[in-house]
Design a protein around this motif. Structure first.
Motif, short mmCIF file in Angstrom:
data_model
loop_
_atom_site.label_atom_id
_atom_site.label_comp_id
_atom_site.label_asym_id
_atom_site.label_seq_id
_atom_site.Cartn_x
_atom_site.Cartn_y
_atom_site.Cartn_z
N ARG A 139 0.81 -1.22 0.00
CA ARG A 139 0.00 0.00 0.00
C ARG A 139 0.84 1.27 0.00
NH1 ARG A 139 -3.35 -3.19 3.67
NH2 ARG A 139 -2.09 -2.44 5.41
N VAL A 140 2.03 1.21 0.58
CA VAL A 140 2.85 2.41 0.75
C VAL A 140 3.35 2.91 -0.61
CG1 VAL A 140 5.06 3.23 1.64
CG2 VAL A 140 3.55 1.90 3.10
N THR A 141 3.27 4.20 -0.81
CA THR A 141 3.74 4.80 -2.06
C THR A 141 5.10 5.48 -1.90
OG1 THR A 141 2.52 6.83 -1.56
CG2 THR A 141 1.41 5.18 -2.92
N ASP A 142 5.49 5.82 -0.68
CA ASP A 142 6.78 6.45 -0.45
C ASP A 142 7.88 5.39 -0.49
OD1 ASP A 142 8.37 8.92 0.65
OD2 ASP A 142 8.92 7.24 1.97
N LEU A 149 9.98 -0.78 5.58
CA LEU A 149 9.05 -1.84 5.93
C LEU A 149 9.51 -3.19 5.36
CD1 LEU A 149 5.65 -0.01 5.33
CD2 LEU A 149 6.65 -0.65 7.54
N THR A 150 10.04 -3.15 4.14
CA THR A 150 10.54 -4.38 3.53
C THR A 150 11.69 -4.96 4.33
OG1 THR A 150 9.89 -3.59 1.33
CG2 THR A 150 11.47 -5.39 1.42
N LEU A 151 12.56 -4.09 4.83
CA LEU A 151 13.67 -4.55 5.66
C LEU A 151 13.14 -5.21 6.93
CD1 LEU A 151 16.69 -4.73 6.15
CD2 LEU A 151 16.61 -2.44 7.16
N GLN A 152 12.07 -4.65 7.50
CA GLN A 152 11.46 -5.26 8.66
C GLN A 152 10.97 -6.68 8.37
OE1 GLN A 152 8.43 -3.05 10.78
NE2 GLN A 152 9.40 -1.09 10.27
N LEU A 153 10.33 -6.83 7.19
CA LEU A 153 9.81 -8.14 6.83
C LEU A 153 10.94 -9.14 6.63
CD1 LEU A 153 7.31 -9.80 6.27
CD2 LEU A 153 7.39 -9.07 3.89
#
Length: 208
Positions: A139-142, A149-153
């Motif tokens: 959902r994130v566009t920034d 967030l991807t690094l968190q995952l």
């Protein structure tokens, strides 16, 4: 393994916390020679730490049947859909691994998620949290926020160890005739990019 209660018995093999022998059945496709080679490597690695492994070498079709019926213990496959967003959003789920429905037990979790709890089995909390984190990434566009967030995952992926990686970024030599021109010297060989289409096949030509 010791801390998990998988101690070594008198016969040199590990036993489960309930005292029963620990034997792992590893499903591999006999049609693909490299899969059997990798399965034998896994067998050597695990047996070196006293984990007994039985390789179940079956045809590709039989392997698919056993996986669909959830009639297996451990299965192996290549992870080649990490870079393809449509795969990530599909029933295969985020970053493959436990979400590779319908070919792993997690398919019952996905049934629960996709039906809002009407069917399937309610997943553990970590699965729901990981899934929501992935949806937020979509959902994130920034770009900077999305990368964070991807690094968190990925960190959660490494912490929870959804899959056990064996080989990474294996080169795939491709033989090309000298008279076939305009073929790139280096190209990504991966199914989601529909290799060799991504190598610009319509621009190749034969020099007579």
């Amino acid at each position: 393994l010791d801390e998990a209660g998988l101690t070594v018995g008198s016969d040199g093999w590990r036993v489960r916390p309930d005292g029963e022998p620990l034997r792992v059945e590893l499903l591999a496709s006999s049609d693909w020679a490299n899969h059997l080679d990798i399965a034998e490597l896994i067998e050597d690695y695990w047996e070196s730490v006293n984990v007994h492994v039985d390789i179940q070498a079956v045809s590709f079709e039989r392997r698919s049947q056993l996986e669909a019926a959830l009639n297996f213990e451990v299965t192996m496959w290549k992870v080649d859909n990490l870079v393809y967003p449509t795969y990530l959003e599909s029933a295969r789920g985020f970053m493959t691994a436990v979400a590779q429905a319908p070919y792993v037990p997690a398919n019952a979790w996905w049934d629960w998620v996709n039906s809002d709890g009407d069917t399937g089995v309610e997943p553990p909390e970590w699965f729901l949290e990981d899934n929501e984190l992935f949806r937020e990434i979509l959902r994130v566009t920034d770009e900077e926020e999305r990368d964070a967030l991807t690094l968190q995952l990925w960190e959660r992926y490494y912490e929870d160890l959804w899959t056990i990686g064996v080989v990474q970024e294996v080169p795939s030599p491709i033989v090309v005739a000298n008279r076939l021109k305009n073929v790139p010297e280096v190209a990504i060989n991966v199914w989601p990019l529909r290799t060799p289409v991504n190598a610009g096949v319509p621009q190749w030509y034969i020099e007579e």
